[in-house]
Write a protein that holds these residues in place. Structure first.
Motif, PDB file in Angstrom:
ATOM      1  N   ALA A   1       0.867  -1.175   0.000  1.00 39.70           N
ATOM      2  CA  ALA A   1       0.000   0.000   0.000  1.00 39.70           C
ATOM      3  C   ALA A   1       0.905   1.226   0.000  1.00 39.70           C
ATOM      4  N   LEU A   2       0.709   2.099  -0.970  1.00 41.31           N
ATOM      5  CA  LEU A   2       1.449   3.353  -1.029  1.00 41.31           C
ATOM      6  C   LEU A   2       0.585   4.434  -0.403  1.00 41.31           C
ATOM      7  N   LEU A   3       1.110   5.069   0.634  1.00 39.49           N
ATOM      8  CA  LEU A   3       0.377   6.110   1.343  1.00 39.49           C
ATOM      9  C   LEU A   3       1.102   7.434   1.186  1.00 39.49           C
ATOM     10  N   VAL A   4       0.338   8.461   0.883  1.00 37.85           N
ATOM     11  CA  VAL A   4       0.885   9.796   0.671  1.00 37.85           C
ATOM     12  C   VAL A   4       0.495  10.670   1.854  1.00 37.85           C
ATOM     13  N   SER A   5       1.469  11.444   2.351  1.00 40.86           N
ATOM     14  CA  SER A   5       1.202  12.392   3.423  1.00 40.86           C
ATOM     15  C   SER A   5       0.275  13.473   2.872  1.00 40.86           C
ATOM     16  N   TYR A   6      -0.811  13.747   3.622  1.00 38.52           N
ATOM     17  CA  TYR A   6      -1.877  14.550   3.044  1.00 38.52           C
ATOM     18  C   TYR A   6      -2.483  15.496   4.075  1.00 38.52           C
ATOM     19  N   SER A   7      -2.755  16.745   3.633  1.00 40.02           N
ATOM     20  CA  SER A   7      -3.475  17.707   4.459  1.00 40.02           C
ATOM     21  C   SER A   7      -4.952  17.615   4.102  1.00 40.02           C
ATOM     22  N   TYR A   8      -5.747  17.134   5.038  1.00 40.00           N
ATOM     23  CA  TYR A   8      -7.181  17.015   4.803  1.00 40.00           C
ATOM     24  C   TYR A   8      -7.870  18.379   4.867  1.00 40.00           C
ATOM     25  N   ARG A   9      -7.263  19.332   5.525  1.00 37.99           N
ATOM     26  CA  ARG A   9      -7.832  20.686   5.569  1.00 37.99           C
ATOM     27  C   ARG A   9      -7.600  21.439   4.273  1.00 37.99           C
ATOM     28  N   GLU A  10      -6.411  21.245   3.690  1.00 37.94           N
ATOM     29  CA  GLU A  10      -6.062  21.950   2.448  1.00 37.94           C
ATOM     30  C   GLU A  10      -6.303  21.096   1.202  1.00 37.94           C
ATOM     31  N   ASN A  11      -6.650  19.837   1.396  1.00 38.51           N
ATOM     32  CA  ASN A  11      -6.875  18.907   0.286  1.00 38.51           C
ATOM     33  C   ASN A  11      -5.691  18.851  -0.670  1.00 38.51           C
ATOM     34  N   LYS A  12      -4.496  18.641  -0.081  1.00 36.30           N
ATOM     35  CA  LYS A  12      -3.313  18.530  -0.933  1.00 36.30           C
ATOM     36  C   LYS A  12      -2.233  17.701  -0.243  1.00 36.30           C
ATOM     37  N   LYS A  13      -1.344  17.195  -1.073  1.00 33.48           N
ATOM     38  CA  LYS A  13      -0.204  16.418  -0.608  1.00 33.48           C
ATOM     39  C   LYS A  13       0.751  17.350   0.157  1.00 33.48           C
ATOM     40  N   ILE A  14       1.371  16.809   1.224  1.00 34.14           N
ATOM     41  CA  ILE A  14       2.348  17.577   2.001  1.00 34.14           C
ATOM     42  C   ILE A  14       3.559  16.702   2.292  1.00 34.14           C
ATOM     43  N   ARG A  15       4.611  17.318   2.784  1.00 29.98           N
ATOM     44  CA  ARG A  15       5.812  16.561   3.168  1.00 29.98           C
ATOM     45  C   ARG A  15       5.500  15.673   4.372  1.00 29.98           C
ATOM     46  N   LEU A  16       6.150  14.554   4.412  1.00 32.79           N
ATOM     47  CA  LEU A  16       6.053  13.661   5.559  1.00 32.79           C
ATOM     48  C   LEU A  16       6.821  14.323   6.699  1.00 32.79           C
ATOM     49  N   SER A  17       6.149  14.620   7.785  1.00 36.48           N
ATOM     50  CA  SER A  17       6.777  15.360   8.879  1.00 36.48           C
ATOM     51  C   SER A  17       7.874  14.548   9.560  1.00 36.48           C
ATOM     52  N   GLU A  18       8.792  15.258  10.170  1.00 35.60           N
ATOM     53  CA  GLU A  18       9.867  14.597  10.912  1.00 35.60           C
ATOM     54  C   GLU A  18       9.301  13.807  12.086  1.00 35.60           C
ATOM     55  N   ASP A  19       8.252  14.332  12.704  1.00 31.74           N
ATOM     56  CA  ASP A  19       7.612  13.620  13.809  1.00 31.74           C
ATOM     57  C   ASP A  19       7.027  12.287  13.328  1.00 31.74           C
ATOM     58  N   MET A  20       6.380  12.302  12.163  1.00 29.14           N
ATOM     59  CA  MET A  20       5.802  11.070  11.617  1.00 29.14           C
ATOM     60  C   MET A  20       6.912  10.078  11.265  1.00 29.14           C
ATOM     61  N   ARG A  21       7.993  10.571  10.673  1.00 25.43           N
ATOM     62  CA  ARG A  21       9.131   9.705  10.361  1.00 25.43           C
ATOM     63  C   ARG A  21       9.685   9.053  11.621  1.00 25.43           C
ATOM     64  N   LYS A  22       9.760   9.847  12.683  1.00 26.18           N
ATOM     65  CA  LYS A  22      10.285   9.338  13.959  1.00 26.18           C
ATOM     66  C   LYS A  22       9.366   8.255  14.519  1.00 26.18           C
ATOM     67  N   ARG A  23       8.060   8.494  14.472  1.00 24.43           N
ATOM     68  CA  ARG A  23       7.105   7.518  14.997  1.00 24.43           C
ATOM     69  C   ARG A  23       7.145   6.220  14.193  1.00 24.43           C
ATOM     70  N   ILE A  24       7.247   6.334  12.867  1.00 22.87           N
ATOM     71  CA  ILE A  24       7.351   5.134  12.027  1.00 22.87           C
ATOM     72  C   ILE A  24       8.633   4.377  12.377  1.00 22.87           C
ATOM     73  N   SER A  25       9.728   5.098  12.504  1.00 20.85           N
ATOM     74  CA  SER A  25      11.006   4.457  12.849  1.00 20.85           C
ATOM     75  C   SER A  25      10.936   3.747  14.186  1.00 20.85           C
ATOM     76  N   GLU A  26      10.247   4.333  15.146  1.00 23.13           N
ATOM     77  CA  GLU A  26      10.087   3.700  16.468  1.00 23.13           C
ATOM     78  C   GLU A  26       9.285   2.410  16.348  1.00 23.13           C
ATOM     79  N   ILE A  27       8.192   2.438  15.592  1.00 19.47           N
ATOM     80  CA  ILE A  27       7.384   1.232  15.414  1.00 19.47           C
ATOM     81  C   ILE A  27       8.191   0.149  14.723  1.00 19.47           C
ATOM     82  N   GLU A  28       8.982   0.547  13.746  1.00 17.32           N
ATOM     83  CA  GLU A  28       9.780  -0.412  12.973  1.00 17.32           C
ATOM     84  C   GLU A  28      11.043  -0.840  13.692  1.00 17.32           C
TER      85      GLU A  28
END
Length: 142
Positions: free
Chosen positions: A113-140
């Motif tokens: 599954a390919l997931l794109v970082s997305y702003s639901y308020r602005e309805n557009k693609k955004i950069r994957l935040s450093e916080d999200m990267r950190k959380r993914i790395s912790e889970i992995e």
């Protein structure tokens, strides 16, 4: 099964329901995407992605998904369905899924599954935040 468990940080157990089967007496192909979705949502729960969407409007949106079927499944059976992130880009991450059949004692299907970082308020693609990267790395466990 032990190797399967070591391969995924998130695993959900799902019973195969009688209604998951189709007229050909095996689990319908669409059901595998629902099984993968259940594991993906469990991963998102651990990632706290719904909290991010509620608070800031930022989350992830499914861009594409695919499945490779290995063996047909039937009722009754139980699946252990795994989810893990295998790749991160500037604005996206790739998840791998697998469904392990307890009845057959082997992997029944694998997919991505390919997931794109997305702003639901602005309805557009955004950069994957450093916080999200950190959380993914912790889970992995990285």
């Amino acid at each position: 099964m032990e190797q399967f468990k070591k391969s995924f940080p998130i695993i959900v157990d799902i019973p195969v329901a009688w209604g998951d089967m189709d007229a050909f007496s095996h689990v319908n192909n669409v059901m595998y995407f629902r099984y993968f979705e259940s594991a993906r949502v469990a991963y998102f729960d651990r990632l706290r992605i719904m909290e991010d969407i509620m608070e800031a409007g930022d989350g992830a949106i499914l861009a594409s998904t695919q499945c490779n079927y290995r063996i047909p499944l039937t009722y009754p059976d139980t699946l252990s369905v795994g989810a893990k992130v295998v790749e991160m880009g500037d604005d996206r991450f790739l998840m791998k899924h697998a469904a392990f059949s307890h009845g057959h004692n082997k992997i029944a299907a694998e997919g991505t599954a390919l997931l794109v970082s997305y702003s639901y308020r602005e309805n557009k693609k955004i950069r994957l935040s450093e916080d999200m990267r950190k959380r993914i790395s912790e889970i992995e466990g990285l």
